[in-house]
Design a protein around this motif. Sequence first.
Motif, PDB file in Angstrom:
ATOM      1  N   LEU A 168       0.833  -1.202   0.000  1.00 23.05           N
ATOM      2  CA  LEU A 168       0.000   0.000   0.000  1.00 23.05           C
ATOM      3  C   LEU A 168       0.869   1.254   0.000  1.00 23.05           C
ATOM      4  O   LEU A 168       1.984   1.254   0.512  1.00 23.05           O
ATOM      5  CB  LEU A 168      -0.912   0.017   1.230  1.00 23.05           C
ATOM      6  N   SER A 169       0.324   2.327  -0.527  1.00 24.48           N
ATOM      7  CA  SER A 169       1.015   3.614  -0.530  1.00 24.48           C
ATOM      8  C   SER A 169       0.805   4.304   0.821  1.00 24.48           C
ATOM      9  O   SER A 169      -0.110   3.950   1.576  1.00 24.48           O
ATOM     10  CB  SER A 169       0.456   4.504  -1.640  1.00 24.48           C
ATOM     11  N   PRO A 170       1.622   5.323   1.137  1.00 25.14           N
ATOM     12  CA  PRO A 170       1.389   6.093   2.362  1.00 25.14           C
ATOM     13  C   PRO A 170      -0.024   6.679   2.428  1.00 25.14           C
ATOM     14  O   PRO A 170      -0.623   6.725   3.514  1.00 25.14           O
ATOM     15  CB  PRO A 170       2.443   7.203   2.281  1.00 25.14           C
ATOM     16  N   GLU A 171      -0.552   7.100   1.293  1.00 22.99           N
ATOM     17  CA  GLU A 171      -1.904   7.659   1.265  1.00 22.99           C
ATOM     18  C   GLU A 171      -2.953   6.604   1.579  1.00 22.99           C
ATOM     19  O   GLU A 171      -3.965   6.884   2.229  1.00 22.99           O
ATOM     20  CB  GLU A 171      -2.201   8.286  -0.106  1.00 22.99           C
ATOM     21  N   GLU A 172      -2.707   5.388   1.123  1.00 21.15           N
ATOM     22  CA  GLU A 172      -3.665   4.296   1.360  1.00 21.15           C
ATOM     23  C   GLU A 172      -3.627   3.801   2.795  1.00 21.15           C
ATOM     24  O   GLU A 172      -4.659   3.546   3.408  1.00 21.15           O
ATOM     25  CB  GLU A 172      -3.376   3.138   0.395  1.00 21.15           C
ATOM     26  N   ILE A 173      -2.418   3.683   3.374  1.00 20.16           N
ATOM     27  CA  ILE A 173      -2.308   3.057   4.693  1.00 20.16           C
ATOM     28  C   ILE A 173      -2.895   3.931   5.792  1.00 20.16           C
ATOM     29  O   ILE A 173      -3.428   3.415   6.779  1.00 20.16           O
ATOM     30  CB  ILE A 173      -0.837   2.673   5.017  1.00 20.16           C
ATOM     31  N   VAL A 174      -2.850   5.264   5.650  1.00 22.99           N
ATOM     32  CA  VAL A 174      -3.382   6.107   6.723  1.00 22.99           C
ATOM     33  C   VAL A 174      -4.905   5.983   6.830  1.00 22.99           C
ATOM     34  O   VAL A 174      -5.488   6.345   7.851  1.00 22.99           O
ATOM     35  CB  VAL A 174      -2.991   7.596   6.545  1.00 22.99           C
ATOM     36  N   LYS A 175      -5.548   5.423   5.810  1.00 22.92           N
ATOM     37  CA  LYS A 175      -7.003   5.244   5.834  1.00 22.92           C
ATOM     38  C   LYS A 175      -7.400   3.887   6.398  1.00 22.92           C
ATOM     39  O   LYS A 175      -8.583   3.611   6.608  1.00 22.92           O
ATOM     40  CB  LYS A 175      -7.578   5.388   4.424  1.00 22.92           C
ATOM     41  N   VAL A 176      -6.414   3.030   6.641  1.00 23.34           N
ATOM     42  CA  VAL A 176      -6.692   1.670   7.112  1.00 23.34           C
ATOM     43  C   VAL A 176      -6.913   1.672   8.619  1.00 23.34           C
ATOM     44  O   VAL A 176      -6.082   2.183   9.382  1.00 23.34           O
ATOM     45  CB  VAL A 176      -5.530   0.724   6.742  1.00 23.34           C
ATOM     46  N   GLU A 177      -8.034   1.132   9.047  1.00 19.79           N
ATOM     47  CA  GLU A 177      -8.321   0.962  10.471  1.00 19.79           C
ATOM     48  C   GLU A 177      -8.123  -0.502  10.854  1.00 19.79           C
ATOM     49  O   GLU A 177      -8.568  -1.400  10.131  1.00 19.79           O
ATOM     50  CB  GLU A 177      -9.762   1.379  10.786  1.00 19.79           C
ATOM     51  N   ILE A 178      -7.473  -0.741  11.976  1.00 15.19           N
ATOM     52  CA  ILE A 178      -7.265  -2.105  12.460  1.00 15.19           C
ATOM     53  C   ILE A 178      -7.982  -2.241  13.799  1.00 15.19           C
ATOM     54  O   ILE A 178      -7.513  -1.724  14.813  1.00 15.19           O
ATOM     55  CB  ILE A 178      -5.767  -2.438  12.589  1.00 15.19           C
ATOM     56  N   PRO A 179      -9.132  -2.912  13.822  1.00 17.93           N
ATOM     57  CA  PRO A 179      -9.891  -3.014  15.070  1.00 17.93           C
ATOM     58  C   PRO A 179      -9.220  -3.942  16.082  1.00 17.93           C
ATOM     59  O   PRO A 179      -8.444  -4.832  15.717  1.00 17.93           O
ATOM     60  CB  PRO A 179     -11.244  -3.577  14.626  1.00 17.93           C
ATOM     61  N   THR A 180      -9.502  -3.718  17.356  1.00 21.77           N
ATOM     62  CA  THR A 180      -8.919  -4.554  18.409  1.00 21.77           C
ATOM     63  C   THR A 180      -9.481  -5.972  18.334  1.00 21.77           C
ATOM     64  O   THR A 180     -10.658  -6.185  18.055  1.00 21.77           O
ATOM     65  CB  THR A 180      -9.217  -3.962  19.800  1.00 21.77           C
ATOM     66  N   GLY A 181      -8.592  -6.936  18.567  1.00 26.53           N
ATOM     67  CA  GLY A 181      -9.003  -8.329  18.717  1.00 26.53           C
ATOM     68  C   GLY A 181      -9.584  -8.993  17.486  1.00 26.53           C
ATOM     69  O   GLY A 181     -10.244 -10.024  17.607  1.00 26.53           O
ATOM     70  N   THR A 182      -9.331  -8.453  16.306  1.00 33.83           N
ATOM     71  CA  THR A 182      -9.893  -9.007  15.072  1.00 33.83           C
ATOM     72  C   THR A 182      -8.767  -9.561  14.206  1.00 33.83           C
ATOM     73  O   THR A 182      -7.981  -8.791  13.639  1.00 33.83           O
ATOM     74  CB  THR A 182     -10.667  -7.925  14.289  1.00 33.83           C
ATOM     75  N   PRO A 183      -8.644 -10.887  14.071  1.00 35.62           N
ATOM     76  CA  PRO A 183      -7.519 -11.460  13.323  1.00 35.62           C
ATOM     77  C   PRO A 183      -7.576 -11.126  11.823  1.00 35.62           C
ATOM     78  O   PRO A 183      -8.630 -11.206  11.187  1.00 35.62           O
ATOM     79  CB  PRO A 183      -7.688 -12.971  13.538  1.00 35.62           C
ATOM     80  N   ILE A 184      -6.415 -10.747  11.300  1.00 36.01           N
ATOM     81  CA  ILE A 184      -6.215 -10.605   9.857  1.00 36.01           C
ATOM     82  C   ILE A 184      -5.321 -11.762   9.432  1.00 36.01           C
ATOM     83  O   ILE A 184      -4.185 -11.884   9.911  1.00 36.01           O
ATOM     84  CB  ILE A 184      -5.546  -9.273   9.500  1.00 36.01           C
ATOM     85  N   VAL A 185      -5.831 -12.629   8.566  1.00 34.65           N
ATOM     86  CA  VAL A 185      -5.125 -13.843   8.167  1.00 34.65           C
ATOM     87  C   VAL A 185      -4.636 -13.697   6.726  1.00 34.65           C
ATOM     88  O   VAL A 185      -5.441 -13.564   5.796  1.00 34.65           O
ATOM     89  CB  VAL A 185      -6.031 -15.087   8.286  1.00 34.65           C
ATOM     90  N   TYR A 186      -3.318 -13.676   6.564  1.00 35.65           N
ATOM     91  CA  TYR A 186      -2.721 -13.631   5.230  1.00 35.65           C
ATOM     92  C   TYR A 186      -2.194 -15.015   4.874  1.00 35.65           C
ATOM     93  O   TYR A 186      -1.516 -15.647   5.683  1.00 35.65           O
ATOM     94  CB  TYR A 186      -1.541 -12.660   5.190  1.00 35.65           C
ATOM     95  N   GLU A 187      -2.469 -15.442   3.652  1.00 40.62           N
ATOM     96  CA  GLU A 187      -1.819 -16.631   3.100  1.00 40.62           C
ATOM     97  C   GLU A 187      -0.794 -16.146   2.095  1.00 40.62           C
ATOM     98  O   GLU A 187      -1.110 -15.359   1.202  1.00 40.62           O
ATOM     99  CB  GLU A 187      -2.835 -17.553   2.429  1.00 40.62           C
ATOM    100  N   LEU A 188       0.442 -16.587   2.266  1.00 47.49           N
ATOM    101  CA  LEU A 188       1.556 -16.124   1.439  1.00 47.49           C
ATOM    102  C   LEU A 188       2.178 -17.293   0.689  1.00 47.49           C
ATOM    103  O   LEU A 188       2.095 -18.440   1.135  1.00 47.49           O
ATOM    104  CB  LEU A 188       2.606 -15.437   2.317  1.00 47.49           C
ATOM    105  N   ASP A 189       2.814 -16.992  -0.449  1.00 46.59           N
ATOM    106  CA  ASP A 189       3.487 -18.071  -1.171  1.00 46.59           C
ATOM    107  C   ASP A 189       4.898 -18.264  -0.622  1.00 46.59           C
ATOM    108  O   ASP A 189       5.311 -17.594   0.339  1.00 46.59           O
ATOM    109  CB  ASP A 189       3.476 -17.823  -2.685  1.00 46.59           C
ATOM    110  N   GLU A 190       5.651 -19.173  -1.232  1.00 50.56           N
ATOM    111  CA  GLU A 190       6.977 -19.512  -0.704  1.00 50.56           C
ATOM    112  C   GLU A 190       7.968 -18.360  -0.826  1.00 50.56           C
ATOM    113  O   GLU A 190       9.043 -18.379  -0.221  1.00 50.56           O
ATOM    114  CB  GLU A 190       7.534 -20.757  -1.409  1.00 50.56           C
ATOM    115  N   ASN A 191       7.597 -17.324  -1.591  1.00 54.81           N
ATOM    116  CA  ASN A 191       8.445 -16.142  -1.709  1.00 54.81           C
ATOM    117  C   ASN A 191       7.935 -14.968  -0.868  1.00 54.81           C
ATOM    118  O   ASN A 191       8.470 -13.866  -0.950  1.00 54.81           O
ATOM    119  CB  ASN A 191       8.537 -15.709  -3.177  1.00 54.81           C
TER     120      ASN A 191
END
Length: 204
Positions: A168-191
């Motif tokens: 994300l860009s700096p402009e995009e990330i400042v709009k992101v809210e991360i609520p308490t106690g709510t898991p964010i699950v990322y699946e990533l590849d081997e890289n």
Amino acid sequence: MPKLVLVRHGQSVWNLQNRFTGWIDVPLTEKGKEEAYKAGELLKDIKFDVAYTSMLTRAQETLRIILETIGLYIPVIKDQALNERHYGALQGLNKDRAREKWGKEIVHLWRRSYDIPPPEGESLKDTAARTIPFLERTIMGDILDGRNVLVSAHGNSLRSIVMYIENLSPEEIVKVEIPTGTPIVYELDENGKLLNKEIRHLGD
């Protein structure tokens, strides 16, 4: 594929009191402990190999409750790089009082801009400057080795990680809210590239 799971600590006493917390060590509220327990319930299907947290009690306690709820005993790495953004002169102040002292627009700028810090404190850019190198050096090393990683930290240190993972860009990330106690699950590849993102809520 390895998973990286981010959880912002449960509600703290100063969250409840609407105060800037930063690096001040304050405990979870009863609601915050319940949020941590619910996060653990939502993550019982993932076998984590290692966990990371900050040097602050609210994140460590959240992690402890999650792991106890899952029934996991795994290595836990604690590092200051994952601490919340340092709010400098704002730490301990009620947010409404800070607006009265400095003005609504200035406080909003300190809170929501990417690179303008409050007096004696860190901007989100400053926070990312310590969080992202730590992420690349340690957490991504576990991901590239195929391990599932759980991170219990704070709104702004986690924003830095989200910015990196989701490109994300700096402009995009400042709009992101991360609520308490709510898991964010990322699946990533081997890289370490993002394959899938899931935000888990009770009832999903």
